[in-house]
Motif scaffolding. Sequence first.
Motif, PDB file in Angstrom:
ATOM      1  N   UNK A 283      21.582  -0.768  27.125  1.00  0.00           N
ATOM      2  CA  UNK A 283      21.750  -0.119  25.829  1.00  0.00           C
ATOM      3  C   UNK A 283      20.560  -0.443  24.925  1.00  0.00           C
ATOM      4  N   UNK A 284      19.965   0.613  24.401  1.00  0.00           N
ATOM      5  CA  UNK A 284      18.841   0.416  23.488  1.00  0.00           C
ATOM      6  C   UNK A 284      18.639   1.672  22.659  1.00  0.00           C
ATOM      7  N   UNK A 285      17.963   1.507  21.542  1.00  0.00           N
ATOM      8  CA  UNK A 285      17.604   2.620  20.666  1.00  0.00           C
ATOM      9  C   UNK A 285      16.091   2.768  20.693  1.00  0.00           C
ATOM     10  N   UNK A 286      15.625   4.009  20.761  1.00  0.00           N
ATOM     11  CA  UNK A 286      14.190   4.259  20.775  1.00  0.00           C
ATOM     12  C   UNK A 286      13.835   5.255  19.674  1.00  0.00           C
ATOM     13  N   UNK A 287      12.828   4.923  18.911  1.00  0.00           N
ATOM     14  CA  UNK A 287      12.252   5.837  17.929  1.00  0.00           C
ATOM     15  C   UNK A 287      10.761   5.871  18.229  1.00  0.00           C
ATOM     16  N   UNK A 288      10.329   6.936  18.893  1.00  0.00           N
ATOM     17  CA  UNK A 288       8.976   7.016  19.437  1.00  0.00           C
ATOM     18  C   UNK A 288       8.213   8.168  18.794  1.00  0.00           C
ATOM     19  N   UNK A 309       9.034  -4.350  19.410  1.00  0.00           N
ATOM     20  CA  UNK A 309      10.273  -4.657  20.115  1.00  0.00           C
ATOM     21  C   UNK A 309      11.215  -5.428  19.195  1.00  0.00           C
ATOM     22  N   UNK A 310      12.448  -4.933  19.080  1.00  0.00           N
ATOM     23  CA  UNK A 310      13.508  -5.626  18.356  1.00  0.00           C
ATOM     24  C   UNK A 310      14.644  -5.891  19.337  1.00  0.00           C
ATOM     25  N   UNK A 311      15.382  -6.961  19.099  1.00  0.00           N
ATOM     26  CA  UNK A 311      16.607  -7.238  19.845  1.00  0.00           C
ATOM     27  C   UNK A 311      17.727  -7.360  18.824  1.00  0.00           C
ATOM     28  N   UNK A 312      18.669  -6.423  18.871  1.00  0.00           N
ATOM     29  CA  UNK A 312      19.778  -6.369  17.915  1.00  0.00           C
ATOM     30  C   UNK A 312      19.257  -6.436  16.483  1.00  0.00           C
ATOM     31  N   UNK A 313      18.204  -5.634  16.235  1.00  0.00           N
ATOM     32  CA  UNK A 313      17.568  -5.455  14.922  1.00  0.00           C
ATOM     33  C   UNK A 313      16.770  -6.666  14.453  1.00  0.00           C
ATOM     34  N   UNK A 314      16.602  -7.654  15.320  1.00  0.00           N
ATOM     35  CA  UNK A 314      15.754  -8.803  14.995  1.00  0.00           C
ATOM     36  C   UNK A 314      14.385  -8.579  15.622  1.00  0.00           C
ATOM     37  N   UNK A 315      13.355  -8.617  14.807  1.00  0.00           N
ATOM     38  CA  UNK A 315      11.998  -8.389  15.309  1.00  0.00           C
ATOM     39  C   UNK A 315      11.624  -9.459  16.325  1.00  0.00           C
ATOM     40  N   UNK A 316      11.042  -9.034  17.453  1.00  0.00           N
ATOM     41  CA  UNK A 316      10.625  -9.966  18.496  1.00  0.00           C
ATOM     42  C   UNK A 316       9.109 -10.008  18.626  1.00  0.00           C
ATOM     43  N   UNK A 317       8.468  -8.840  18.736  1.00  0.00           N
ATOM     44  CA  UNK A 317       7.013  -8.855  18.876  1.00  0.00           C
ATOM     45  C   UNK A 317       6.413  -7.492  18.565  1.00  0.00           C
ATOM     46  N   UNK A 318       5.175  -7.548  18.088  1.00  0.00           N
ATOM     47  CA  UNK A 318       4.350  -6.351  17.943  1.00  0.00           C
ATOM     48  C   UNK A 318       3.754  -5.996  19.299  1.00  0.00           C
ATOM     49  N   UNK A 336      14.727  -1.004  20.191  1.00  0.00           N
ATOM     50  CA  UNK A 336      15.676  -2.056  19.809  1.00  0.00           C
ATOM     51  C   UNK A 336      16.703  -2.190  20.929  1.00  0.00           C
ATOM     52  N   UNK A 337      16.674  -3.329  21.613  1.00  0.00           N
ATOM     53  CA  UNK A 337      17.551  -3.557  22.769  1.00  0.00           C
ATOM     54  C   UNK A 337      18.784  -4.362  22.374  1.00  0.00           C
TER      55      UNK A 337
END
Length: 641
Positions: A283-288, A309-318, A336-337
Amino acid sequence: MTVSDNKTEKQTLGFQAEVKQLLQLMIHSLYSNKEIFLRELVSNASDAADKLRFEAINNDALYANDHALKINVSFDQAARTITIADNGIGMSRDEAISHLGTIAKSGTKEFFGQLSGDQQKDAALIGQFGVGFYSGFIVADKITVNTRRAGTAPEDAVCWESTGEGEYSIEPIVKPTRGTEIILHLREGEDELLSGWKLKSIIRKYSDHISLPILMQKEEWDEEKKETVLKDEFETVNQASALWARNKADIAPEQYDEFYKHVSHDFQGPLTLTHNKVEGRSEYTQLLYVPAHAPFDLWDRNKRGGLKLYVKRVFIMDDADQLMPVYLRFVKGVIDSNDLPLNVSREILQESRDVKVIREGSTKRVLGMLEELANADEQEKKDKYATFWKEFGQVFKEGIGEDATNKERIAKLLRFASTRDDSDQQNVSFADYVARMKEGQDKIYYATGESYGAAKNSPHLEIFRKKGVEVLLLTDRVDEWMLSFLQDFDGKELVSVAKGGLDLGALEDEAEKKQHQETETEYHDLVAKMKDALTDKAKEVRVTFRLTDSPACLVADENELSGNLLRMLKAAGQAAPESKPILEINPNHPLVQRLKYEDAKFGDWSNILFDQAMLAEGGALADPAGFVRRLNEMLLGLSSK
């Protein structure tokens, strides 16, 4: 110039040369769109909060009991200042010097080399480059930055200050809270910005998508003073929710565009976008987004991708490059995964099955987005695909060799110039070509060249023009490499017009084939004699029927690299296999017919024909002086008769 080397005292340092150049150009070129300064500074504040969230995953102490991340925007009419403050990651002294005094982008010198001095054109380039913090100087004649990195003591904070004229100062200060406070000292004539209504309207226009609350003091009308006064209460002036997590029906096109500008640091809107929530095993959301123009560093294959990349709306990395293949490195946006761990690293990304699923799904989504434009009936979408191809076509072609799974889909999206018209526009697809193939034609013919003119005027095309057969003209540097992975389309073999053993199949009738055999027999002795004369240059000499106007041409053997590819490899300093071309002669040309009766100068005539053929296909002569000498002698001999 350094006033002191003591880091406990104030220092004055010089900007990097590129920063000075950018500031001078930007202040004048972008002034007509000066509101973007607030968008850029709010965007930076949001990024600072994201970086704190990421570092705090493994070190919660960085929050120091202040977990409510936010951005404050305020103004002081008396001091004529605007302040943008955040409680994000902040900067150390060294980081302030690095981030605010230098530009560490690859391709920076090349970018400045593209600037023309035309303010309107340069503004687009500067926007493409991304100006971030420096946009503050559009409206301010001095900027003060007070910053303290999370996890450091109050006395470790620093104050950075500059008028944007070549130097900046930096000194230690005491700052009770972490984060960064940017104070803009406005230029004369910018007083309209000293208004809560004006600042709120800019924030709602450009930064409504920011997921952090952007706070401003509430205002109310004081009837006694007959003026607007600030209250002690604060209000959130943006929606403060992740845009990609909202329902698509609730998002306006303008909001999508502004979010794109936030994640891409582009000043222009995107060409097209796709927004989807994927459910199932992963499950993930993509806005490309596909940008409307190529960035200046598009050809840097080592550059990280453009996805956050976000995980559950928490920023992880550029720049999560594992989420998109290299040939789609121009794609920007957010993924967002719901499945990845919050402490995911780049190493884990490389091994993760969930990441592989996201990568495959996102790749297919981008290809689908491009197919929608390419196959549309609406002219607007067709024009958008033409823009995409002009900007990104050369990079997209890399996918033929890199993405075997989607090779057929990619091949359908390729576009080329062709002999069908006199335009160098790459607007012909393989499907277009196949639909126009002549009766009896079972192959797709193409010509490669270093330029459109070289390919279009190649002598190899003469027989195709005579028979009215369309030929694709491939002139991008990546084409030769791409063709090594693409041998056919829709069951039709791709054939180079410059390869030996050209077989036109049913395009030649039996009478032509019989005549060709008779001519080859007639010229057998001449061909053998020329081969002896050119033993150091030509692998073979033979009669050809691909020429109608030229006396000779060079072709590569079936299993050898083309002359164009060999020249490209040598020009790039790469090792190229040594091979001799095949010289094909036109038996109907007067120069070739003359050779049948030439004896004394036979070797010179043969060498001239070879060298002419080399020049005609864009090659360089091994002995240009020898060619000139022989040609002059021939001309003098002819003129004396």
